[in-house]
Every structure is written in structure tokens, then in C-alpha cells.
Scaffold this motif. Structure first.
Motif, PDB file in Angstrom:
ATOM      1  N   SER A 205     -26.331  -1.465   9.828  1.00  0.00           N
ATOM      2  CA  SER A 205     -26.517  -0.085  10.408  1.00  0.00           C
ATOM      3  C   SER A 205     -25.286   0.888   9.839  1.00  0.00           C
ATOM      4  O   SER A 205     -25.451   1.918   9.691  1.00  0.00           O
ATOM      5  CB  SER A 205     -26.590  -0.333  11.707  1.00  0.00           C
ATOM      6  OG  SER A 205     -26.254   0.846  12.510  1.00  0.00           O
TER       7      SER A 205
ATOM      8  N   SER B 197     -24.433  -8.861  11.605  1.00  0.00           N
ATOM      9  CA  SER B 197     -25.042  -8.560  10.446  1.00  0.00           C
ATOM     10  C   SER B 197     -25.915  -7.351  10.700  1.00  0.00           C
ATOM     11  O   SER B 197     -25.621  -6.377   9.895  1.00  0.00           O
ATOM     12  CB  SER B 197     -25.810  -9.645   9.737  1.00  0.00           C
ATOM     13  OG  SER B 197     -27.078  -9.763  10.278  1.00  0.00           O
ATOM     14  N   ASN B 198     -26.516  -7.401  11.801  1.00  0.00           N
ATOM     15  CA  ASN B 198     -27.410  -6.077  12.244  1.00  0.00           C
ATOM     16  C   ASN B 198     -26.414  -4.740  12.290  1.00  0.00           C
ATOM     17  O   ASN B 198     -26.563  -3.614  11.896  1.00  0.00           O
ATOM     18  CB  ASN B 198     -28.057  -6.310  13.356  1.00  0.00           C
ATOM     19  CG  ASN B 198     -28.905  -5.027  13.953  1.00  0.00           C
ATOM     20  OD1 ASN B 198     -29.623  -4.518  13.295  1.00  0.00           O
ATOM     21  ND2 ASN B 198     -28.461  -4.734  15.300  1.00  0.00           N
TER      22      ASN B 198
ATOM     23  N   TYR C 207     -33.267 -17.064   9.446  1.00  0.00           N
ATOM     24  CA  TYR C 207     -31.988 -16.721   8.855  1.00  0.00           C
ATOM     25  C   TYR C 207     -31.600 -17.255   7.697  1.00  0.00           C
ATOM     26  O   TYR C 207     -30.702 -16.916   6.955  1.00  0.00           O
ATOM     27  CB  TYR C 207     -31.106 -16.414   9.804  1.00  0.00           C
ATOM     28  CG  TYR C 207     -31.307 -15.710  11.187  1.00  0.00           C
ATOM     29  CD1 TYR C 207     -31.851 -14.310  11.024  1.00  0.00           C
ATOM     30  CD2 TYR C 207     -31.149 -16.328  12.289  1.00  0.00           C
ATOM     31  CE1 TYR C 207     -32.403 -13.733  12.128  1.00  0.00           C
ATOM     32  CE2 TYR C 207     -31.766 -15.579  13.458  1.00  0.00           C
ATOM     33  CZ  TYR C 207     -32.373 -14.543  13.444  1.00  0.00           C
ATOM     34  OH  TYR C 207     -33.073 -13.986  14.404  1.00  0.00           O
TER      35      TYR C 207
ATOM     36  N   SER D 203     -25.709   1.836   6.419  1.00  0.00           N
ATOM     37  CA  SER D 203     -26.946   2.773   6.293  1.00  0.00           C
ATOM     38  C   SER D 203     -26.110   4.191   6.664  1.00  0.00           C
ATOM     39  O   SER D 203     -26.640   5.042   5.833  1.00  0.00           O
ATOM     40  CB  SER D 203     -27.951   2.607   6.875  1.00  0.00           C
ATOM     41  OG  SER D 203     -28.502   1.214   6.778  1.00  0.00           O
TER      42      SER D 203
ATOM     43  N   VAL E 156     -25.744 -13.270  13.090  1.00  0.00           N
ATOM     44  CA  VAL E 156     -27.034 -12.544  13.125  1.00  0.00           C
ATOM     45  C   VAL E 156     -26.650 -11.038  13.597  1.00  0.00           C
ATOM     46  O   VAL E 156     -27.030  -9.929  13.098  1.00  0.00           O
ATOM     47  CB  VAL E 156     -28.229 -13.193  13.579  1.00  0.00           C
ATOM     48  CG1 VAL E 156     -29.595 -12.042  13.651  1.00  0.00           C
ATOM     49  CG2 VAL E 156     -28.597 -14.383  12.793  1.00  0.00           C
ATOM     50  N   ILE E 157     -26.172 -11.150  14.908  1.00  0.00           N
ATOM     51  CA  ILE E 157     -25.905  -9.996  15.780  1.00  0.00           C
ATOM     52  C   ILE E 157     -24.994  -9.094  14.653  1.00  0.00           C
ATOM     53  O   ILE E 157     -25.325  -7.664  14.802  1.00  0.00           O
ATOM     54  CB  ILE E 157     -25.353 -10.244  17.025  1.00  0.00           C
ATOM     55  CG1 ILE E 157     -26.520 -11.212  17.763  1.00  0.00           C
ATOM     56  CG2 ILE E 157     -24.877  -9.203  17.912  1.00  0.00           C
ATOM     57  CD1 ILE E 157     -26.098 -11.660  19.038  1.00  0.00           C
TER      58      ILE E 157
ATOM     59  N   ILE F 134     -27.804 -12.791   5.680  1.00  0.00           N
ATOM     60  CA  ILE F 134     -28.672 -11.870   5.921  1.00  0.00           C
ATOM     61  C   ILE F 134     -28.199 -10.411   5.251  1.00  0.00           C
ATOM     62  O   ILE F 134     -29.389  -9.730   4.755  1.00  0.00           O
ATOM     63  CB  ILE F 134     -28.386 -11.535   7.494  1.00  0.00           C
ATOM     64  CG1 ILE F 134     -29.158 -12.910   8.014  1.00  0.00           C
ATOM     65  CG2 ILE F 134     -29.332 -10.373   7.837  1.00  0.00           C
ATOM     66  CD1 ILE F 134     -28.687 -12.892   9.773  1.00  0.00           C
TER      67      ILE F 134
ATOM     68  N   LYS G 201     -23.554   5.731   3.974  1.00  0.00           N
ATOM     69  CA  LYS G 201     -23.919   5.746   2.639  1.00  0.00           C
ATOM     70  C   LYS G 201     -23.044   6.521   1.490  1.00  0.00           C
ATOM     71  O   LYS G 201     -22.865   6.236   0.653  1.00  0.00           O
ATOM     72  CB  LYS G 201     -25.264   6.117   2.604  1.00  0.00           C
ATOM     73  CG  LYS G 201     -26.455   4.996   2.079  1.00  0.00           C
ATOM     74  CD  LYS G 201     -27.719   5.378   1.673  1.00  0.00           C
ATOM     75  CE  LYS G 201     -28.851   4.600   2.645  1.00  0.00           C
ATOM     76  NZ  LYS G 201     -29.612   5.244   3.172  1.00  0.00           N
TER      77      LYS G 201
END
Ligand SMILES: Cc1cc2nc3c(=O)[nH]c(=O)nc-3n(C[C@H](O)[C@H](O)[C@H](O)COP(=O)(O)OP(=O)(O)OC[C@H]3O[C@@H](n4cnc5c(N)ncnc54)[C@H](O)[C@@H]3O)c2cc1C
Lengths: 81, 473
Positions: free
Chosen positions: B465, B460-461, B80, B468, B457-458, B30, B471
């Protein structure tokens, strides 16, 4: 983005997440979970798509704000203004 | 000079994923898809962790953990991973039970179980419906202290046979016992009951191969024979890892290694608050497993036994007996030629839950003797159903808790990670060490193929974040 544009953005994301569901007749005040048969992984996908497409961050304590279309719009409008 | 396994890697990554179990692979996929620079480091020569297989001469291939998972895998793989992977997931035909309390075959879904509970176990419809609804209503965040045993007793008082039926497959699916929280039973049982049990057609090797292809297409770098010794911090935050003795810079790390190994060895307890260290130390590991792999000669076959066959010789259900070295309960996974279309081969894998301590303390000779006994007793047990099976076997070998621990570096060969309390500790790591996550079997509900994929998946979120937000770093 206007409220109407945000609504359209959410519908686009929902259509990708639940491709087999009809998103045209969504009721604004009924839970998305029940209308579209979404589960918690689906809500996580909404969060990930919002970040990817619109750079909007929804921290996990705020996930309940995504319950209905109206609550989504109320919550996201200031963030996506 | 030994080959440099890390040749060609970049100078810095957004994310290093330690381990290529299903949680690690999914998380990496992901993040790669999102355009993050991702490196997977796997100490073994094969990807997949416990989602694995091995080959033996004369064309035998054995799957270790391809016994069954819930229908939710279809959606998770589609979303996914890709449509190709999802399209190869198929329902199994049937599950059989045989023990002194009952014996029959089922499709293992709510409809069939409702029928069975009413007809065979004479339970009134309302009680059965009420049980299913209650099981489905459990949430992972509200543990009221009720155990699975108490929940089953409340729903079906005094009916150990019903408890046996409801609990035995779940004990094999995630190593849980009657003493574990009722919510873990409710969540996993309901996942299966929604549509029954599924497997991946073509075998684990095909699935992991397709996943590897997808990862490469998404720009993820992968290195095998690459053992991570340490996570490096700078100013309390993740700054890199040390792999095969070499430092690699990165902004975040996802450890797919065992939870306790991650905290105690890869990061080091000195980097956590004392209360956190204490709660991590208190996390209990799940039980381990023994397996016996039996491959038939080319051209030989056996009659349909169900795809999964739960057998027991005990006249009652007992979580402790399920793990005992004195084996009374075995699950046979039967593989017919359609598992690997074109192979024409039949094989059987017998699984039992096991305790690490029972095997770890044996001397070398005693270990070999116990292993031989395990194999012999397994054939004897199978002969009750397939009297001529011994003569048809071409390959037979066994794995014990030590085998699982050696190949996947799991602590004490834990088959399903940790007990429930491990989930809170796993989720708490990034608050202690910014940039650090754990993704892998924990908390009973986040184990198994589906649980670990979804946990990947959880995480990767959260990693996305974090990247981001940081950065500028
Ligand atoms: C015998 C058995 C039967 C099972 N049957 C089923 C089943 O039928 N259905 C089902 O859904 N689930 C089943 N499971 C459980 C399922 O396989 C696991 O829960 C799941 O695969 C675990 O995935 P994971 O992401 O936690 O990682 P793991 O599989 O634990 O992988 C972790 C990876 O990290 C690597 N690693 C660890 N430390 C390091 C390091 N320091 N450096 C580099 N690499 C490292 C390891 O080598 C490994 O590859 C079974 C498990 C076993 C053992």
C-alpha cells in the motif's frame, strides 16, 4: 463500475480465497465471516486483492466495512465508481 | 580478497528485507509476487532464521524448531507459498504427558481434550465447553488485564493439575507464562485445539529449500553472508540500508531482525519520538531455550513414545520452574524415519525453556561444565522411558541461549521474540519512520512458524500500500 459489477468482482475474489465454499447463494445482509467461514487473514487477502486488481485502497480502520456484501457495496461503490 | 557477497544486486529496490526468518521470507515472497523489486539480506549462510536445521557427520540432521504448529499453517502455506509446500504438512500422531499429576496420550484437539477433562479430571461438560468457548472468543485488541493464570483459575478453580495440562504445551509453544495476558493463551491454545498439531514432512531443510525456489521464481534477489548494519533515512523517510559496509538504495525496509535491535541499532533511537523510545525500551523479551540433540546409530530404533512428549518431575505446575537451570520439565520431540522419508533414521531433540541470565554470566569453564551436565541429565531423564537409549546414541550435542543468539542474532537468545507489549511497538514503527516496518516474532501471538508467517503477510499488505501511494517517489 456498477454495483452489479462490483458485486461480481467481490464474488470472484471470495471464490479464490475460499475455493471450497459455494459463493452462489451468498446472502447480502449476513456476515461473510459466518457464511464462508472467513478469518481475519482472509479479510486481509480481500484487501490485497482489491488493491492488486482494482487499485482500491482499504485502510485498516475501514476493514469492518467489509463485513457483509451490502456493506462492501456501500463502501466500495464510491471508490470504484 | 574476500568474496563480494553483494555482487550482481540492482542499484535500487522497492523493498529490502533484513533477515530471512519466516516473517521476512513470507513478506518478501508476497511482495515479489506482486511485482515489487525485493532484496533479502541474511547475515547467516543459511535461510530460515530459527526455522533451521544442522547436519552432522554419519548422516545426522537435526531440526531446531520443527516440533509442531497449528493446522492454520496449511492455509497460510497454500496461499502465501504454494500447493507443494502446503501438501507436505501432516498431523502428528500423538502427544504424551508424563508427570506426577497425570500421564496419558492425546491427539491434542478440542474433542479429545473435552473427553480427557471430563473423564480424567472429572470436570462437568458445561464447564469444559464454557472454557473452550471463552478461550476462543479472545481478541488481540482487547486486553482487559486478565492474566492466563487468573483465567485458568476462574475456569478451573483450585485445579493446578488442569492448569498444568492446559499451560505446559503453550509455554513450550510460545514461551508464555501464567503472568502473560489471557488473550495470548486463548488465541494460541484455540489455534491448536481447532485441529491438533502438525509438522512439515521432509524436514525444515526441505521446506526452506522449497521456499527459496519459490522466491527466486518470483524474482526476489537473495544474498547470504550479508549483515545489515544500518537503515538510512533521508528527510525522515527510509532511503536505503548499509550492508557489509556498502549502501543500497531502497524505498522501504522490512526488518525481520529482533524488534529492539531494529529500533535501537538498525534505525537508532534518535529517529523516534521520546515516548516511543521509552515504550520500546520497556518491551520485555521472551525467555530462551536449551536443546539437546540425540541421533541414533544407523539401524537402531526406539519404540513409539509419541511425537511430542511433555515430561516433568514436579508435582505442580509453575512457570518459573519451567525456565530454571535446575531442570524439572523437558519436552522430547521424537523423530521417526517417516519425518524424513528414506532416511531410515531416528532422533530425539529435548527442549527446555531457559533464562538468558543463567547462561550468559558463566565463565568458559563453567559453561562447558553446565553444558555437559545438561546433556548427562537429559540422557538420564530419557532412560526412564527408554532404558537402553544410551548405547544406541551415535551423536549428542547441546545448544544453549548463547547458541541461538549467535546464529540468528536474536537478542538474548529470545526463542519467541517479545512479550505482548512488543506487538504495539512493532506496529507503531511505520508511523514514526515512514517506509520502515518490522515483521517477526512479537507479542506472543505473532510468534512461532504460523504467527511469523502471518505477520509477514500483514506487513506485506502495508508495504504494498505504501509503495502504491508513493509511486512518484
Ligand atoms: C528452540 C526453538 C524451538 C522452537 N519450536 C517451534 C515450534 O515447534 N513450532 C513453532 O511454530 N515455532 C517454534 N519456534 C519459534 C519459531 O521458530 C520462531 O518464532 C520463528 O521461526 C521466528 O521467525 P522470525 O520471522 O521472527 O525470524 P527469526 O527466525 O528470528 O529470523 C531472523 C533472521 O534475521 C537475520 N538477521 C538478524 N539481524 C540481521 C542483520 N542485521 N542483517 C542480516 N540478517 C539479520 C537472522 O540471522 C535470522 O535469520 C521455536 C524456536 C526455537 C528457538
Amino acid at each position: 463500475m456498477t454495483r452489479e459489477e462490483i458485486r461480481k468482482a467481490i464474488i470472484d475474489i471470495l471464490a479464490d480465497i475460499a475455493p471450497d465454499e459455494d459463493t452462489s447463494g451468498l446472502k447480502d445482509d449476513v456476515g461473510l465471516r459466518d457464511q464462508l467461514g472467513l478469518d481475519s487473514m482472509d479479510f486481509l487477502d480481500i484487501v490485497m486483492e482489491l488493491r492488486k486488481r482494482y487499485n482500491v485502497e482499504v485502510p485498516s480502520p475501514d476493514y469492518p466495512q467489509l463485513a457483509t456484501m451490502t456493506s462492501c457495496l456501500n463502501y466500495l461503490s464510491p471508490k470504484m465508481a | 580478497m574476500p568474496k563480494d557477497q553483494l555482487k550482481g544486486i540492482q542499484d535500487e529496490y522497492d523493498v529490502v528485507v533484513i533477515g530471512s526468518g519466516l516473517a521476512g521470507l513470507t513478506c518478501a515472497n508476497i511482495l515479489g509476487r506482486m511485482g515489487r523489486r525485493v532484496l533479502i539480506l541474511e547475515h547467516h549462510y543459511q535461510l530460515g532464521g530459527m526455522a533451521t536445521w544442522f547436519k552432522r557427520k554419519r548422516g545426522h540432521i537435526f531440526d531446531i524448531s520443527l516440533h509442531g504448529f497449528p493446522h492454520g499453517m496449511v492455509k497460510s502455506c497454500k496461499r502465501y507459498w504454494n500447493d507443494d509446500i502446503a501438501s507436505r504438512i501432516e498431523p502428528i500422531r500423538g502427544i504424551r504427558f508424563d508427570n506426577p499429576q497425570f500421564s496419558f496420550e492425546t491427539t491434542y484437539d478440542r474433542k479429545d481434550f473435552t473427553r480427557i477433562l471430563m473423564e480424567r479430571f472429572q470436570q462437568p461438560k458445561e464447564r469444559v465447553e464454557d472454557f473452550f468457548d471463552k478461550a476462543r472468543s479472545f481478541n488481540f485488541y482487547d486486553d482487559d488485564g486478565t492474566t492466563t493464570g487468573q483465567f485458568l483459575e476462574r475456569c478451573f478453580p483450585g485445579r493446578n493439575d488442569v492448569h498444568h495440562l492446559l499451560m505446559e504445551p503453550i509455554a513450550y509453544a510460545n514461551g508464555s507464562t501464567l503472568a502473560d495476558p489471557a488473550l495470548t493463551f486463548g488465541i494460541v491454545f484455540s489455534n491448536f485445539m481447532s485441529k491438533g498439531v502438525y509438522i512439515f514432512k521432509g524436514g525444515t531443510d526441505l521446506m526452506i529449500g522449497l521456499m527459496k525456489k519459490e522466491l527466486i521464481e518470483n524474482g526476489v534477489d537473495i544474498r547470504i553472508y550479508s549483515d545489515v548494519q544500518q537503515v538510512q533515512l533521508a528527510g525522515g523517510k527510509v532511503a536505503g540500508v548499509v550492508c557489509n559496509g556498502r549502501p543500497i538504495k531502497c524505498k522501504s525496509v522490512v526488518s525481520n531482525a529482533n524488534l529492539k535491535v531494529t529500533i535501537q541499532h538498525l534505525i537508532g533511537e534518535e529517529h523516534f519520538a521520546p515516548e516511543f523510545v521509552e515504550s520500546a525500551r520497556r518491551v520485555r523479551l521472551s525467555s530462551s531455550s536449551c536443546q539437546v540433540y540425540m541421533g541414533l546409530k544407523a539401524g537402531e530404533s526406539f519404540e513409539y513414545l509419541g511425537d511430542l512428549f511433555f515430561t516433568s518431575t514436579l508435582d505442580h505446575f509453575d512457570s518459573v520452574a519451567l525456565c530454571a537451570k535446575d531442570v524439572t520439565s523437558r519436552t522430547f520431540s521424537c523423530y521417526y524415519p517417516d519425518t524424513r522419508p528414506g532416511s531410515g533414521r531416528y532422533s530425539i531433540v529435548s527442549s527446555t525453556n531457559a533464562n538468558w541470565e543463567d547462561w550468559a554470566t558463566l565463565s568458559e569453564d563453567a559453561y562447558e561444565a553446565e553444558k555437559a551436565k545438561l546433556i548427562e541429565e537429559t540422557i538420564l531423564a530419557l532412560e526412564r522411558y527408554l532404558p537402553d537409549i544410551r548405547g544406541k546414541l551415535d551423536w549428542i550435542e547441546a545448544a544453549t541461549p548463547g547458541t541461538f543468539s549467535r546464529y540468528t542474532k536474536t537478542m538474548q537468545g529470545a526463542t519467541f521474540g517479545t512479550k505482548f507489549e512488543g506487538l504495539g511497538v512493532s506496529k507503531g514503527i511505520p508511523e514514526q519512520v515512514p517506509g520502515m516496518w518490522h515483521a517477526g516474532s512479537v507479542g506472543i501471538i505473532m510468534s512461532g512458524w504460523l504467527g511469523t508467517i502471518n505477520y509477514g503477510v500483514i506487513v506485506s499488505n502495508e508495504v504494498d500500500s505504501y509503495l502504491s501511494r508513493n509511486k512518484a517517489v
